[in-house]
Design a protein around this motif. Sequence first.
Motif, mmCIF file in Angstrom:
data_model
loop_
_atom_site.group_PDB
_atom_site.id
_atom_site.type_symbol
_atom_site.label_atom_id
_atom_site.label_comp_id
_atom_site.label_asym_id
_atom_site.label_seq_id
_atom_site.Cartn_x
_atom_site.Cartn_y
_atom_site.Cartn_z
ATOM 1 N N ILE A 2 0.849 -1.191 0.000
ATOM 2 C CA ILE A 2 0.000 0.000 0.000
ATOM 3 C C ILE A 2 0.883 1.240 0.000
ATOM 4 C CG2 ILE A 2 -1.692 1.318 1.338
ATOM 5 C CD1 ILE A 2 -2.715 -1.342 2.426
ATOM 6 N N PRO A 3 0.649 2.188 -0.938
ATOM 7 C CA PRO A 3 1.441 3.416 -0.934
ATOM 8 C C PRO A 3 1.186 4.221 0.334
ATOM 9 C CG PRO A 3 0.168 3.216 -2.967
ATOM 10 C CD PRO A 3 -0.292 2.138 -2.042
ATOM 11 N N ASN A 4 2.241 4.760 0.921
ATOM 12 C CA ASN A 4 2.143 5.674 2.058
ATOM 13 C C ASN A 4 2.291 7.081 1.508
ATOM 14 O OD1 ASN A 4 2.498 4.007 4.825
ATOM 15 N ND2 ASN A 4 3.510 2.993 3.129
ATOM 16 N N VAL A 5 1.277 7.920 1.730
ATOM 17 C CA VAL A 5 1.235 9.235 1.106
ATOM 18 C C VAL A 5 1.118 10.313 2.173
ATOM 19 C CG1 VAL A 5 0.004 10.653 -0.570
ATOM 20 C CG2 VAL A 5 0.094 8.187 -0.890
ATOM 21 N N LEU A 6 1.921 11.351 2.045
ATOM 22 C CA LEU A 6 1.906 12.464 2.991
ATOM 23 C C LEU A 6 1.200 13.657 2.371
ATOM 24 C CD1 LEU A 6 2.902 13.725 5.677
ATOM 25 C CD2 LEU A 6 4.932 14.470 4.417
ATOM 26 N N SER A 7 0.231 14.209 3.096
ATOM 27 C CA SER A 7 -0.455 15.425 2.678
ATOM 28 C C SER A 7 -0.054 16.551 3.618
ATOM 29 C CB SER A 7 -1.968 15.241 2.728
ATOM 30 O OG SER A 7 -2.607 16.452 2.401
ATOM 31 N N TYR A 27 -7.491 7.395 1.060
ATOM 32 C CA TYR A 27 -8.028 6.111 1.493
ATOM 33 C C TYR A 27 -8.960 5.521 0.437
ATOM 34 C CZ TYR A 27 -6.197 7.043 6.174
ATOM 35 O OH TYR A 27 -5.378 7.295 7.238
ATOM 36 N N ALA A 28 -9.781 6.350 -0.184
ATOM 37 C CA ALA A 28 -10.717 5.878 -1.200
ATOM 38 C C ALA A 28 -9.992 5.283 -2.401
ATOM 39 C CB ALA A 28 -11.631 7.020 -1.650
ATOM 40 N N LEU A 29 -8.745 5.737 -2.633
ATOM 41 C CA LEU A 29 -7.980 5.263 -3.780
ATOM 42 C C LEU A 29 -6.897 4.260 -3.400
ATOM 43 C CD1 LEU A 29 -7.896 8.660 -5.619
ATOM 44 C CD2 LEU A 29 -9.119 6.601 -6.308
ATOM 45 N N GLY A 30 -6.969 3.725 -2.187
ATOM 46 C CA GLY A 30 -6.089 2.638 -1.807
ATOM 47 C C GLY A 30 -4.745 3.019 -1.240
ATOM 48 N N ALA A 31 -4.569 4.261 -0.821
ATOM 49 C CA ALA A 31 -3.311 4.688 -0.218
ATOM 50 C C ALA A 31 -3.498 4.886 1.289
ATOM 51 C CB ALA A 31 -2.828 5.987 -0.850
ATOM 52 N N TYR A 32 -2.409 4.750 2.036
ATOM 53 C CA TYR A 32 -2.428 5.028 3.467
ATOM 54 C C TYR A 32 -2.022 6.484 3.643
ATOM 55 C CZ TYR A 32 -1.642 4.801 8.456
ATOM 56 O OH TYR A 32 -1.721 5.035 9.795
ATOM 57 N N GLY A 33 -2.959 7.317 4.091
ATOM 58 C CA GLY A 33 -2.721 8.747 4.206
ATOM 59 C C GLY A 33 -2.112 9.151 5.536
ATOM 60 N N MET A 34 -1.155 10.065 5.462
ATOM 61 C CA MET A 34 -0.546 10.673 6.645
ATOM 62 C C MET A 34 -0.630 12.183 6.457
ATOM 63 S SD MET A 34 2.772 8.185 6.834
ATOM 64 C CE MET A 34 3.119 8.344 5.090
ATOM 65 N N GLY A 83 -13.794 21.351 -1.715
ATOM 66 C CA GLY A 83 -12.720 20.379 -1.587
ATOM 67 C C GLY A 83 -12.194 19.827 -2.896
ATOM 68 N N THR A 84 -12.584 20.424 -4.017
ATOM 69 C CA THR A 84 -12.142 19.869 -5.302
ATOM 70 C C THR A 84 -10.621 19.940 -5.465
ATOM 71 O OG1 THR A 84 -12.613 21.991 -6.368
ATOM 72 C CG2 THR A 84 -14.293 20.284 -6.555
ATOM 73 N N GLY A 85 -10.021 21.038 -5.119
ATOM 74 C CA GLY A 85 -8.563 21.171 -5.273
ATOM 75 C C GLY A 85 -7.803 20.221 -4.372
ATOM 76 N N CYS A 86 -8.202 20.160 -3.115
ATOM 77 C CA CYS A 86 -7.555 19.253 -2.157
ATOM 78 C C CYS A 86 -7.716 17.808 -2.598
ATOM 79 C CB CYS A 86 -8.186 19.407 -0.769
ATOM 80 S SG CYS A 86 -8.081 21.052 -0.082
ATOM 81 N N SER A 87 -8.923 17.466 -3.008
ATOM 82 C CA SER A 87 -9.199 16.086 -3.394
ATOM 83 C C SER A 87 -8.446 15.698 -4.663
ATOM 84 C CB SER A 87 -10.699 15.889 -3.603
ATOM 85 O OG SER A 87 -11.384 16.164 -2.396
ATOM 86 N N LEU A 88 -8.360 16.614 -5.620
ATOM 87 C CA LEU A 88 -7.626 16.315 -6.852
ATOM 88 C C LEU A 88 -6.142 16.115 -6.570
ATOM 89 C CD1 LEU A 88 -7.528 15.926 -9.904
ATOM 90 C CD2 LEU A 88 -7.265 18.411 -10.121
ATOM 91 N N SER A 89 -5.557 17.013 -5.790
ATOM 92 C CA SER A 89 -4.118 16.883 -5.512
ATOM 93 C C SER A 89 -3.828 15.621 -4.706
ATOM 94 C CB SER A 89 -3.589 18.124 -4.793
ATOM 95 O OG SER A 89 -4.202 18.282 -3.533
ATOM 96 N N SER A 90 -4.694 15.279 -3.774
ATOM 97 C CA SER A 90 -4.507 14.060 -2.987
ATOM 98 C C SER A 90 -4.691 12.817 -3.836
ATOM 99 C CB SER A 90 -5.494 14.022 -1.825
ATOM 100 O OG SER A 90 -5.215 15.069 -0.952
ATOM 101 N N ALA A 91 -5.653 12.849 -4.734
ATOM 102 C CA ALA A 91 -5.872 11.709 -5.630
ATOM 103 C C ALA A 91 -4.660 11.499 -6.532
ATOM 104 C CB ALA A 91 -7.140 11.925 -6.455
ATOM 105 N N ILE A 92 -4.107 12.578 -7.061
ATOM 106 C CA ILE A 92 -2.902 12.460 -7.888
ATOM 107 C C ILE A 92 -1.778 11.829 -7.082
ATOM 108 C CG2 ILE A 92 -1.074 13.750 -9.073
ATOM 109 C CD1 ILE A 92 -3.306 15.846 -9.772
ATOM 110 N N THR A 93 -1.588 12.313 -5.866
ATOM 111 C CA THR A 93 -0.522 11.794 -5.013
ATOM 112 C C THR A 93 -0.740 10.320 -4.688
ATOM 113 O OG1 THR A 93 -0.285 13.991 -4.047
ATOM 114 C CG2 THR A 93 0.709 12.184 -2.849
ATOM 115 N N ALA A 94 -1.984 9.944 -4.394
ATOM 116 C CA ALA A 94 -2.292 8.556 -4.051
ATOM 117 C C ALA A 94 -2.091 7.628 -5.239
ATOM 118 C CB ALA A 94 -3.727 8.451 -3.538
ATOM 119 N N LEU A 95 -2.347 8.122 -6.442
ATOM 120 C CA LEU A 95 -2.257 7.293 -7.639
ATOM 121 C C LEU A 95 -0.883 7.317 -8.293
ATOM 122 C CD1 LEU A 95 -5.725 8.312 -9.072
ATOM 123 C CD2 LEU A 95 -5.068 6.029 -8.269
#
Length: 141
Positions: A2-7, A27-34, A83-95
């Motif tokens: 599982i990818p570990n991703v820092l926001s 989390y929705a895209l399968g990454a472990y968020g920190m 939350g569109t900007g936050c969600s897009l940047s986090s989704a990119i990072t998770a993927l």
Amino acid sequence: MIPNVLSIAGTDPASGAGIQADLKAMYALGAYGMSVITAVVAQNTQGVRRFVALEPDFVDLLQGQGQNHVFQSPRIPTRNTHGTGCSLSSAITALLPGRSVPTAVGLAKEYLNGALAAADQLQIGLGQGPVHHFHALWPLK
């Protein structure tokens, strides 16, 4: 693995943007968020009332390889875009792990478009509501 991703972001007590939205998208895209918190915000769906910024020594950079890519999609008719900007940047990072930047961005845009299209199902607060981070996981209503 599982990818570990820092926001690195501020808070949003309504959970539609900021660190809360970042973590939900990860989390929705399968990454472990920190997370690293940069600002504490007092707000609701109708606006920001006050914020306290923390030390700015933790600032998040991603560079491509000098290539330009255009990502377009039709506008989705919803007022629930919080939350569109936050969600897009986090989704990119998770993927991003294991993918090229253009591929991760394209998949993140698809995820966000789905989150926007399903946003009206949530009915959160009285103002501009959040995108539906779990649109692919929760049954349609």
